[in-house]
Write a protein that holds these residues in place. Structure first.
Motif, mmCIF file in Angstrom:
data_model
loop_
_atom_site.group_PDB
_atom_site.id
_atom_site.type_symbol
_atom_site.label_atom_id
_atom_site.label_comp_id
_atom_site.label_asym_id
_atom_site.label_seq_id
_atom_site.Cartn_x
_atom_site.Cartn_y
_atom_site.Cartn_z
ATOM 1 N N ALA A 86 -10.440 3.935 -10.609
ATOM 2 C CA ALA A 86 -9.338 4.847 -10.305
ATOM 3 C C ALA A 86 -8.318 4.139 -9.428
ATOM 4 O O ALA A 86 -8.670 3.236 -8.654
ATOM 5 N N ILE A 87 -7.055 4.570 -9.547
ATOM 6 C CA ILE A 87 -5.974 3.979 -8.750
ATOM 7 C C ILE A 87 -5.009 5.076 -8.317
ATOM 8 O O ILE A 87 -4.901 6.124 -8.948
ATOM 9 N N ALA A 88 -4.298 4.808 -7.213
ATOM 10 C CA ALA A 88 -3.309 5.760 -6.702
ATOM 11 C C ALA A 88 -2.353 5.018 -5.782
ATOM 12 O O ALA A 88 -2.680 3.943 -5.258
ATOM 13 N N PHE A 89 -1.179 5.595 -5.567
ATOM 14 C CA PHE A 89 -0.191 5.034 -4.651
ATOM 15 C C PHE A 89 -0.016 5.945 -3.447
ATOM 16 O O PHE A 89 -0.124 7.174 -3.562
ATOM 17 N N ASP A 94 1.945 1.346 -1.428
ATOM 18 C CA ASP A 94 0.703 0.576 -1.477
ATOM 19 C C ASP A 94 -0.201 1.112 -2.585
ATOM 20 O O ASP A 94 -0.269 2.325 -2.814
ATOM 21 N N LEU A 95 -0.885 0.195 -3.264
ATOM 22 C CA LEU A 95 -1.791 0.552 -4.353
ATOM 23 C C LEU A 95 -3.220 0.629 -3.831
ATOM 24 O O LEU A 95 -3.725 -0.322 -3.221
ATOM 25 N N PHE A 96 -3.888 1.763 -4.089
ATOM 26 C CA PHE A 96 -5.277 1.963 -3.713
ATOM 27 C C PHE A 96 -6.132 1.884 -4.975
ATOM 28 O O PHE A 96 -5.862 2.590 -5.956
ATOM 29 N N VAL A 97 -7.159 1.048 -4.952
ATOM 30 C CA VAL A 97 -8.032 0.857 -6.108
ATOM 31 C C VAL A 97 -9.456 1.250 -5.733
ATOM 32 O O VAL A 97 -10.018 0.732 -4.759
ATOM 33 N N ALA A 98 -10.033 2.191 -6.490
ATOM 34 C CA ALA A 98 -11.444 2.555 -6.319
ATOM 35 C C ALA A 98 -12.270 1.648 -7.223
ATOM 36 O O ALA A 98 -12.094 1.651 -8.445
ATOM 37 N N SER A 108 -16.116 -0.003 -3.363
ATOM 38 C CA SER A 108 -15.128 -0.109 -2.298
ATOM 39 C C SER A 108 -13.826 0.559 -2.684
ATOM 40 O O SER A 108 -13.603 0.919 -3.842
ATOM 41 N N ILE A 109 -12.956 0.708 -1.688
ATOM 42 C CA ILE A 109 -11.554 1.022 -1.905
ATOM 43 C C ILE A 109 -10.765 -0.178 -1.400
ATOM 44 O O ILE A 109 -10.885 -0.551 -0.226
ATOM 45 N N THR A 110 -9.999 -0.818 -2.267
ATOM 46 C CA THR A 110 -9.169 -1.947 -1.861
ATOM 47 C C THR A 110 -7.704 -1.535 -1.920
ATOM 48 O O THR A 110 -7.300 -0.774 -2.801
ATOM 49 N N VAL A 111 -6.906 -2.047 -0.977
ATOM 50 C CA VAL A 111 -5.510 -1.629 -0.823
ATOM 51 C C VAL A 111 -4.605 -2.858 -0.913
ATOM 52 O O VAL A 111 -4.868 -3.878 -0.261
ATOM 53 N N ALA A 121 -5.397 -11.362 -2.141
ATOM 54 C CA ALA A 121 -6.387 -10.617 -1.359
ATOM 55 C C ALA A 121 -5.844 -9.248 -0.981
ATOM 56 O O ALA A 121 -4.630 -9.079 -0.773
ATOM 57 N N PRO A 122 -6.699 -8.240 -0.877
ATOM 58 C CA PRO A 122 -6.246 -6.915 -0.462
ATOM 59 C C PRO A 122 -5.782 -6.926 0.992
ATOM 60 O O PRO A 122 -6.253 -7.722 1.810
ATOM 61 N N ALA A 123 -4.847 -6.030 1.313
ATOM 62 C CA ALA A 123 -4.387 -5.885 2.689
ATOM 63 C C ALA A 123 -5.508 -5.339 3.568
ATOM 64 O O ALA A 123 -5.605 -5.679 4.748
ATOM 65 N N ARG A 124 -6.340 -4.492 3.001
ATOM 66 C CA ARG A 124 -7.517 -3.983 3.697
ATOM 67 C C ARG A 124 -8.501 -3.434 2.663
ATOM 68 O O ARG A 124 -8.129 -3.169 1.521
ATOM 69 N N THR A 125 -9.729 -3.260 3.112
ATOM 70 C CA THR A 125 -10.806 -2.792 2.245
ATOM 71 C C THR A 125 -11.672 -1.803 3.005
ATOM 72 O O THR A 125 -12.014 -2.037 4.171
ATOM 73 N N ILE A 126 -12.021 -0.694 2.356
ATOM 74 C CA ILE A 126 -12.985 0.259 2.910
ATOM 75 C C ILE A 126 -14.279 0.069 2.137
ATOM 76 O O ILE A 126 -14.335 0.325 0.931
ATOM 77 N N THR A 127 -15.325 -0.390 2.819
ATOM 78 C CA THR A 127 -16.586 -0.663 2.136
ATOM 79 C C THR A 127 -17.705 -0.756 3.154
ATOM 80 O O THR A 127 -17.458 -0.972 4.338
ATOM 81 N N GLY A 128 -18.938 -0.583 2.704
ATOM 82 C CA GLY A 128 -20.075 -0.698 3.589
ATOM 83 C C GLY A 128 -20.931 0.555 3.587
ATOM 84 O O GLY A 128 -20.538 1.605 3.074
#
Length: 297
Positions: A86-89, A94-98, A108-111, A121-128
């Protein structure tokens, strides 16, 4: 604005004028040679689609048609994109990728910055482990930058703080009692709409959460009883669009209860409602992707 849909069995978008209803003919068609999982449109009208088989996001020009080739892509080892679902702006572009990941790794969610292309490389990542991710399948962002995620293994919507990065736990959850969240959309006033089902009973509902509301939604609202509903989107005017096999139902802003749709648009019937996708563009256009391809798992 415009309303895209797709024919069977090939995978593509068909674009209709904003005034289209009933069985209007498409104005523009874009064919895809890959099995897409989601589609999103940025403020410039560029069309982004996920290509999970190749771990990348493809970018098409706004005026692409026919068997157009992607103008660019985001993919490669540096991106850490892995089976994007999934993706969203956000409001900044900024592009958010699930990312579903594979074999339990890489959820993860990569931005990415608006101009990001190629192996970047992504600007940031939510993962863990603290995130609760095992299979993220839907993502959306509100005007404050808070990130909303549905994970297939979690019944609820996980909400992360603006700027969240790394191994962070969600701030809160949004739940539709007795239902499993499947898709979400955020309106122009930051109301959150959640499409959910109760599994074996085959009941599907759409509930809404007012911005800043508590974790439990009130009784399910707009779109109740829309048979076979699969995907939802809210446009910038606040109209809620509900995609079902063969039809898009559009409900007026703030519609509730057993509301009647304000309009309908016929689209080609698709065999499985697991893979249809829909998004409202910043210019008011509605993009619908349909496919006969069935994603397992």
């Amino acid at each position: 604005g415009a309303v895209p849909a797709a024919n069977q069995p090939s995978d593509h978008l068909e674009i209709f004028s904003a005034e289209a209803s009933g069985s209007s003919a498409p104005l523009q068609t874009i064919d895809f040679s890959v099995a897409v999982r989601d589609v999103a449109v940025n403020a410039h009208g560029e069309i982004f689609v996920t290509d999970p088989a190749m771990d990348r996001v493809l970018v098409f020009d706004a005026n692409a048609s026919g068997k157009a080739k992607p103008a660019s892509s985001i993919g490669g080892a540096a991106t850490t994109i892995l089976s994007p679902s999934a993706i969203a702006f956000d409001s900044r572009g900024d592009l958010f990728v699930a990312n579903e990941g594979r074999q339990g790794v890489g959820a993860s969610i990569t931005v990415y910055a608006p101009e990001a292309r190629g192996n970047v490389a992504p600007a940031r990542t939510i993962t863990g482990a603290l995130t609760g991710f095992s299979d993220p399948v839907a993502v959306a962002v509100d005007s404050s930058g808070a990130t909303y995620v549905i994970d297939a293994a979690v019944r609820d919507v996980l909400v992360f703080a603006p700027g969240a990065s790394g191994n962070q736990a969600p701030l809160r959850r949004l739940a539709v009692r007795g239902y499993t969240a499947r898709e979400l959309a955020i309106g122009p006033d930051d109301d959150v709409y959640v499409f959910a089902s109760d599994g074996p009973h085959g009941t599907e509902e759409i509930a809404s959460f007012s911005y800043g509301s508590g974790p439990q939604a009130p009784a399910p609202i707009t779109g109740r009883g829309v048979y076979g509903a699969d995907w939802i989107s809210v446009d910038r005017a606040g109209f809620l669009h509900v995609l079902s096999p063969g039809r898009v139902y559009t409900f007026a802003p703030k519609a509730s209860g057993e509301a009647q749709p304000a309009s309908t648009l016929d689209v080609d019937f698709f065999l499985s409602n697991c893979c249809a996708r829909m998004t409202a563009g910043a210019d008011g256009r509605l993009y619908i992707y349909l496919t006969a391809f069935h994603w397992a798992g």
